[in-house]
Enzyme design. Structure first.
Site, PDB file in Angstrom:
ATOM      1  N   ARG A   1      19.574  19.008  -9.892  1.00 39.36           N
ATOM      2  CA  ARG A   1      19.710  17.570 -10.012  1.00 39.36           C
ATOM      3  C   ARG A   1      18.420  17.038  -9.530  1.00 39.36           C
ATOM      4  NH1 ARG A   1      24.250  14.596  -9.129  1.00 39.36           N
ATOM      5  NH2 ARG A   1      25.319  16.508  -8.199  1.00 39.36           N
TER       6      ARG A   1
ATOM      7  N   CYS B   1      40.009   6.495 -24.548  1.00 39.14           N
ATOM      8  CA  CYS B   1      41.297   6.056 -24.392  1.00 39.14           C
ATOM      9  C   CYS B   1      41.904   6.392 -23.065  1.00 39.14           C
ATOM     10  CB  CYS B   1      42.336   6.819 -25.331  1.00 39.14           C
ATOM     11  SG  CYS B   1      41.632   6.227 -26.918  1.00 39.14           S
TER      12      CYS B   1
ATOM     13  N   TYR C   1      23.553  16.878 -15.037  1.00 44.37           N
ATOM     14  CA  TYR C   1      25.052  16.730 -15.237  1.00 44.37           C
ATOM     15  C   TYR C   1      25.659  15.569 -16.045  1.00 44.37           C
ATOM     16  CZ  TYR C   1      24.423  19.771 -11.260  1.00 44.37           C
ATOM     17  OH  TYR C   1      23.837  20.909 -10.517  1.00 44.37           O
TER      18      TYR C   1
HETATM   19  C1  LIG Z   1      25.234  23.729  -8.677  1.00 46.11           C
HETATM   20  C2  LIG Z   1      24.232  24.926  -7.978  1.00 46.11           C
HETATM   21  C3  LIG Z   1      23.101  24.641  -7.528  1.00 46.11           C
HETATM   22  C4  LIG Z   1      22.245  23.308  -7.910  1.00 46.11           C
HETATM   23  O1  LIG Z   1      22.928  22.097  -7.317  1.00 46.11           O
HETATM   24  P1  LIG Z   1      22.004  20.832  -7.509  1.00 46.11           P
HETATM   25  O2  LIG Z   1      22.888  19.736  -6.693  1.00 46.11           O
HETATM   26  O3  LIG Z   1      22.066  20.384  -8.961  1.00 46.11           O
HETATM   27  O4  LIG Z   1      20.757  20.803  -6.726  1.00 46.11           O
HETATM   28  C5  LIG Z   1      22.442  25.521  -7.265  1.00 46.11           C
HETATM   29  N1  LIG Z   1      22.769  26.809  -6.642  1.00 46.11           N
HETATM   30  C6  LIG Z   1      24.075  26.815  -7.049  1.00 46.11           C
HETATM   31  C7  LIG Z   1      24.742  28.357  -6.565  1.00 46.11           C
HETATM   32  C8  LIG Z   1      24.969  25.953  -7.548  1.00 46.11           C
HETATM   33  O5  LIG Z   1      25.993  26.290  -7.902  1.00 46.11           O
END
Ligand SMILES: *Cc1c(COP(=O)(O)O)cnc(C)c1O
Length: 437
Positions: A301, A366, A396
Site C-alpha cells: 500500500r 444493487c 487494493y
Molecule cells: C498484504 C501483505 C503485505 C502488504 O501489506 P501492505 O499493507 O499493503 O503494506 C505484506 N506482507 C504480507 C505477508 C501480506 O500479507
C-alpha cells in the site's frame, strides 16, 4: 473530523485547493482541471472513458526508492497483491525491489513480467498444491510456510535445498481494523510464538532434508501507524531466534506501512521506522548474542496507494430528506473497501468550482452498502455529466475489483511526463462472455 467540519477551517473557500499529501507527486490544478503525471484528468476521461484508474509512474518509483534509501541494507519486497500488474512489477524490478506473490495466478503475472525468480517470495496462509507447484516450477527463491500440512506437502514436492521462511504470529496488536490485523493470537495466519508452535516448526523444517530454513517471517497487519508495534514485533522475533538455537539469516518484518487517505492524515514515518527498528534489531541481537539477520520488508500500500486516482462520471443526483446522493458510473465493483473495512475517501469535482456542500457519493450496484464516500464536499449544483476524482486508489482497488452486476472492470492507465498509456485495458463484454458455456 468530517470534511464538512473542516470547512470553516479552510475559510469556506470556493477557490479550488488541492488536499496535501493525498495526490500523486506533482499533481496540480490547471484552472479547475486536475493534472496528474502531466496529463489533464478531463483528457484522460475523454480518451479512456470512466471509471478509469490512473496511476502515476513517478510516484510509484519514488516511493519504492524511498524504502531502499531508508533501509539500504534490507531487502525491499513489493507486496504485489496490492497492485497485481506486470508493468508495475517491471518498474519494481528496475528499481531493485523483490516481489511477494501469494498464488499461482500471481506467479503467472510475475513470470509474464519477466521478474527474476531469485527475487520472488511466495507467501499466503493457504497455498494449494497448484500454488506450490507453480512457485517451484518457476524457481521462486523463498516460500513462507504457514501450516504443518504445507511443510509436509512442500517437503515431498520440493527439490533439494528449497529455501523456506516460517510465518510467525508474534502476538502484537497493530491497532488497525480487525479485518486487516494479522499479528494477534488466534487468527488464521502463522504459527503462534507464545504457544511454542513457531519453535516446534523451526525444528521440523530443519529436519526436512529437501528444505533449507532461510529465515522467519511475520506481518502484523495493514494500515499500521505505530512504529512501536514494529519495534515490539522485532523484539519478540529476536527472542525467538535466540531461543531456537538455529542460525536465522533473514528476518522478514512484513508490510503494513500506512498511507494517508484523508486530509490531515500523515504519511508513514519511514525514516523513524528505520532508525528505531534497526536500533531495536541490533540491540536485541547484541543482548541475546545472536548474529544480526538481514532485514526484509514487504510494503504494498505505502508504495502504490497515493500514486492512484480514480475518475468517475456522475450519472444522477438524488436529493434525500437530509442528504444529497451523487451516483457515479462505478462503485463497489472497482472499490469494495468502504463496504469491507469502512474505508473513507476524499472526492473532488474536476472541471469547475462552486459553493461547496456536503454530499454522499454512491455506486451503481444493487447493494445499499455500495457507498464510495460519505459527507464529502462537492459544488452544490453537482449534476450528471460532472467528472469526479478520488485520490489514494492505487492499492487494493485494481486488485479487489470484481465484475458484480456484470459491470466491466476499469482500465489502469499509467501517466508520466505528459504521456498516458493503459497498462491494463478495460474489461469488455466479450471478456465476460468468454467463461460461459
Ligand atoms: C498484504 C501483505 C503485505 C502488504 O501489506 P501492505 O499493507 O499493503 O503494506 C505484506 N506482507 C504480507 C505477508 C501480506 O500479507
Amino acid at each position: 473530523m468530517t470534511l464538512a467540519e473542516l470547512l470553516p477551517s479552510i475559510g469556506c473557500s470556493t477557490e479550488p485547493v488541492l488536499e496535501e499529501g493525498l495526490w500523486p507527486d506533482g499533481t496540480r490544478l490547471d484552472g479547475a482541471d486536475l493534472v496528474i503525471g502531466g496529463v489533464p484528468a478531463t483528457q484522460l476521461a475523454a480518451r479512456f472513458g470512466t471509471p478509469c484508474q490512473v496511476l502515476d509512474e513517478r510516484t510509484v518509483r519514488s516511493r519504492a526508492r524511498a524504502f531502499l534509501r531508508a533501509l539500504p541494507d534490507a531487502e525491499v519486497v513489493f507486496a504485489d497483491k496490492s497492485l497485481p500488474c506486470p508493468e508495475v512489477y517491471r518498474w519494481m524490478a528496475a528499481e531493485g525491489l523483490s516481489l511477494d506473490v501469494s498464488s499461482a495466478g500471481e506467479v503467472a503475472l510475475a513470470r509474464a513480467a519477466g521478474f527474476p525468480a531469485w527475487r520472488i517470495v511466495l507467501h499466503g496462509n493457504v497455498k494449494t498444491s497448484e500454488d506450490l507447484k507453480a512457485a517451484l516450477e518457476h524457481g521462486v527463491s523463498r516460500i513462507v510456510v504457514d501450516s504443518f500440512d504445507e511443510i509436509a506437502q512442500l517437503g515431498s514436492l520440493a527439490r533439494h535445498g528449497q529455501e523456506v521462511m516460517i510465518r510467525v504470529t508474534p502476538g502484537v496488536d497493530a491497532h488497525t481494523h480487525a479485518a486487516i490485523a494479522t499479528g494477534v493470537e488466534d487468527q488464521k495466519f502463522g504459527f503462534s510464538l507464545a504457544s511454542g508452535a513457531a519453535l516446534e516448526e523451526i525444528l521440523r523444517v530443519v529436519e526436512q532434508p529437501s528444505l533449507r530454513l532461510a529465515g522467519l517471517h511475520c506481518h502484523i497487519g495493514s494500515q499500521v501507524r505505530h512504529v512501536a508495534s514494529y519495534e515490539e514485533t522485532v523484539r519478540r522475533m529476536v527472542g525467538l531466534i535466540a531461543s531456537c538455537g538455529v542460525r536465522i539469516e533473514q528476518l522478514d518484518r512484513g508490510g503494513g506501512f500506512c498511507a494517508p487517505y484523508l486530509p490531515g492524515e500523515s504519511s508513514f514515518d519511514l525514516f523513524g521506522f528505520s532508525q528505531r527498528v534497526l536500533g531495536v534489531l541490533h540491540y536485541e541481537c547484541a543482548v541475546h548474542r545472536v548474529p544480526v539477520p538481514r532485514l526484509l520488508v514487504e510494503p504494498g500500500r505505502s508504495i502504490v496507494a497515493n500514486a492512484g486516482v480514480t475518475l468517475y462520471r456522475v450519472c444522477a443526483v438524488k436529493r434525500g430528506v437530509t442528504r444529497t446522493f451523487v451516483a457515479v458510473d462505478g462503485g463497489m465493483s472497482d472499490n469494495p473497501r468502504p463496504a469491507l473495512y469502512g474505508a473513507k475517501y476524499a472526492v473532488r469535482l474536476v472541471g469547475r468550482g462552486g459553493k461547496l456542500r456536503s454530499a454522499t457519493v454512491v455506486g451503481r450496484h444493487c447493494e445499499a452498502g455500495d457507498v464510495l464516500a460519505e459527507d464529502v464536499l462537492l459544488p452544490s449544483d453537482v449534476h450528471s455529466g460532472d467528472l469526479l476524482a478520488v485520490p489514494v486508489t492505487g492499492a487494493y482497488h485494481h486488485a479487489l475489483a470484481s465484475n458484480y452486476n456484470q459491470v466491466c472492470r476499469p482500465p489502469v492507465v499509467a501517466v508520466r511526463d505528459g504521456v498516458a498509456r493503459p497498462i491494463a485495458r478495460r474489461e469488455t463484454e466479450e471478456d465476460l462472455l468468454r467463461r460461459h458455456v
